[in-house]
Write a protein that holds these residues in place. Structure first.
Motif, mmCIF file in Angstrom:
data_model
loop_
_atom_site.group_PDB
_atom_site.id
_atom_site.type_symbol
_atom_site.label_atom_id
_atom_site.label_comp_id
_atom_site.label_asym_id
_atom_site.label_seq_id
_atom_site.Cartn_x
_atom_site.Cartn_y
_atom_site.Cartn_z
ATOM 1 N N ASN A 61 -6.503 -5.356 29.122
ATOM 2 C CA ASN A 61 -6.274 -4.699 27.733
ATOM 3 C C ASN A 61 -7.261 -4.980 26.928
ATOM 4 O OD1 ASN A 61 -3.839 -3.806 28.923
ATOM 5 N ND2 ASN A 61 -2.687 -5.521 28.009
ATOM 6 N N THR A 62 -7.844 -6.049 26.993
ATOM 7 C CA THR A 62 -9.164 -6.522 26.041
ATOM 8 C C THR A 62 -10.470 -6.322 26.537
ATOM 9 O OG1 THR A 62 -8.847 -8.855 26.591
ATOM 10 C CG2 THR A 62 -7.438 -8.161 24.818
ATOM 11 N N SER A 63 -11.173 -6.722 25.772
ATOM 12 C CA SER A 63 -12.717 -6.586 26.383
ATOM 13 C C SER A 63 -13.141 -7.932 27.002
ATOM 14 C CB SER A 63 -13.753 -6.362 25.140
ATOM 15 O OG SER A 63 -13.652 -7.318 24.359
ATOM 16 N N GLU A 64 -12.296 -8.695 27.059
ATOM 17 C CA GLU A 64 -12.589 -10.074 27.916
ATOM 18 C C GLU A 64 -12.029 -9.865 29.403
ATOM 19 O OE1 GLU A 64 -10.541 -12.998 25.421
ATOM 20 O OE2 GLU A 64 -12.160 -12.466 23.770
ATOM 21 N N HIS A 65 -12.814 -10.307 30.249
ATOM 22 C CA HIS A 65 -12.316 -10.549 31.581
ATOM 23 C C HIS A 65 -12.984 -11.575 32.614
ATOM 24 C CE1 HIS A 65 -16.170 -9.152 33.342
ATOM 25 N NE2 HIS A 65 -16.357 -8.235 32.156
ATOM 26 N N PRO A 66 -12.395 -12.193 33.595
ATOM 27 C CA PRO A 66 -12.628 -13.376 34.238
ATOM 28 C C PRO A 66 -13.672 -12.952 35.171
ATOM 29 C CG PRO A 66 -10.736 -12.743 35.036
ATOM 30 C CD PRO A 66 -10.866 -11.770 33.908
ATOM 31 N N HIS A 67 -14.368 -11.713 35.380
ATOM 32 C CA HIS A 67 -15.145 -11.465 36.454
ATOM 33 C C HIS A 67 -16.653 -11.137 36.068
ATOM 34 C CE1 HIS A 67 -11.427 -10.328 38.837
ATOM 35 N NE2 HIS A 67 -11.315 -9.536 37.615
ATOM 36 N N SER A 68 -17.158 -12.307 35.040
ATOM 37 C CA SER A 68 -18.573 -12.045 34.522
ATOM 38 C C SER A 68 -19.265 -12.629 35.595
ATOM 39 C CB SER A 68 -18.554 -12.861 33.297
ATOM 40 O OG SER A 68 -18.180 -13.985 33.247
ATOM 41 N N GLY A 69 -18.922 -13.660 36.527
ATOM 42 C CA GLY A 69 -19.746 -14.292 37.348
ATOM 43 C C GLY A 69 -20.198 -13.144 38.662
ATOM 44 N N GLN A 70 -19.284 -12.380 38.595
ATOM 45 C CA GLN A 70 -19.786 -11.051 39.609
ATOM 46 C C GLN A 70 -20.967 -10.145 39.148
ATOM 47 O OE1 GLN A 70 -16.627 -12.239 39.516
ATOM 48 N NE2 GLN A 70 -16.324 -12.860 41.511
ATOM 49 N N GLN A 71 -21.261 -10.316 37.919
ATOM 50 C CA GLN A 71 -22.373 -9.532 37.196
ATOM 51 C C GLN A 71 -22.044 -7.917 37.475
ATOM 52 O OE1 GLN A 71 -25.811 -11.053 38.969
ATOM 53 N NE2 GLN A 71 -25.851 -12.898 37.541
ATOM 54 N N PRO A 72 -20.897 -7.511 37.160
ATOM 55 C CA PRO A 72 -20.514 -6.084 37.178
ATOM 56 C C PRO A 72 -21.450 -5.128 36.375
ATOM 57 C CG PRO A 72 -19.109 -7.094 35.725
ATOM 58 C CD PRO A 72 -20.123 -8.122 36.095
ATOM 59 N N THR A 73 -21.859 -4.053 37.032
ATOM 60 C CA THR A 73 -22.945 -3.050 36.372
ATOM 61 C C THR A 73 -22.037 -2.100 35.307
ATOM 62 O OG1 THR A 73 -24.115 -3.016 38.416
ATOM 63 C CG2 THR A 73 -24.488 -1.336 37.026
ATOM 64 N N LEU A 74 -22.465 -1.971 34.232
ATOM 65 C CA LEU A 74 -21.768 -1.134 33.164
ATOM 66 C C LEU A 74 -21.985 0.256 33.571
ATOM 67 C CD1 LEU A 74 -20.307 -1.092 30.774
ATOM 68 C CD2 LEU A 74 -22.346 -1.046 29.380
ATOM 69 N N ILE A 75 -20.857 1.047 33.705
ATOM 70 C CA ILE A 75 -21.007 2.291 34.036
ATOM 71 C C ILE A 75 -20.273 3.170 32.810
ATOM 72 C CG2 ILE A 75 -19.952 4.513 35.211
ATOM 73 C CD1 ILE A 75 -19.856 2.437 37.755
ATOM 74 N N GLU A 76 -21.278 4.187 31.970
ATOM 75 C CA GLU A 76 -20.662 4.874 30.947
ATOM 76 C C GLU A 76 -20.286 5.953 31.610
ATOM 77 O OE1 GLU A 76 -20.818 4.491 27.774
ATOM 78 O OE2 GLU A 76 -21.716 2.366 28.324
ATOM 79 N N ILE A 77 -18.987 6.474 31.153
ATOM 80 C CA ILE A 77 -18.442 7.828 31.140
ATOM 81 C C ILE A 77 -18.291 8.712 30.060
ATOM 82 C CG2 ILE A 77 -16.031 8.602 32.089
ATOM 83 C CD1 ILE A 77 -15.678 6.408 33.673
#
Length: 159
Positions: free
Chosen positions: A143-159
């Motif tokens: 729901n918020t902008s915080e998530h526990p998956h920062s260790g996986q270094q996700p790629t930001l996708i713009e839609i």
């Protein structure tokens, strides 16, 4: 960003004049993507998420394989739907007992359980088999902008 796990080997089988080509997994890449759902349309967001989960964005796409694409969706409570669907769209659940049909409107779900809206929209766009259930487990919604998956270094996708 992506971890190497298995490679694809191509095998060709000759059965008289029929040539059959199939892939065997021996290395596979795990990809993590981050999608910000702030002020995004529900349908357009869900189709993009389903397409990535199925693996159609990779060159190694096969319809019967899990391509290990993981998606993290943040700001799920800030999505919108067009027109009067905010008031007219209902989500139904039925326990198969007489009189136990429950209906919740889009506004109520958006206020209390916004994760469920995106999850149900994506679930309807995935294959209706065991692979679809497995692909849905690769979707993480917050729901918020915080998530526990920062260790996986996700790629930001713009839609």
């Amino acid at each position: 960003m992506s971890k190497e796990k298995t490679l694809y080997f191509t095998h060709t089988i000759n059965i008289s004049n029929l040539h059959c080509r199939y892939f065997i997994m021996s290395t596979h890449y795990e990809s993590w993507y981050l999608i910000n759902a702030d002020n995004k349309n529900l349908g357009r967001l869900a189709t993009r998420i389903a397409k990535i989960l199925i693996g159609k964005n990779k060159t190694t796409y096969l319809p019967y394989l899990n391509n290990n694409n993981y998606i993290v969706v943040i700001n799920a409570g800030k999505i919108y739907v067009s027109g009067k669907k905010t008031y007219k769209k209902f989500y139904y659940s039925y326990s198969k007992k007489p009189g136990k049909l429950k209906a919740k409107s889009f506004i109520i779900l958006q206020r209390f359980i916004p994760n469920k809206i995106i999850k149900l929209a994506v679930k309807g766009m995935l294959p209706k088999n065991l692979l679809g259930k497995k692909l849905l487990t690769n979707l993480r919604i917050y729901n918020t902008s915080e998530h526990p998956h920062s260790g996986q270094q996700p790629t930001l996708i713009e839609i």
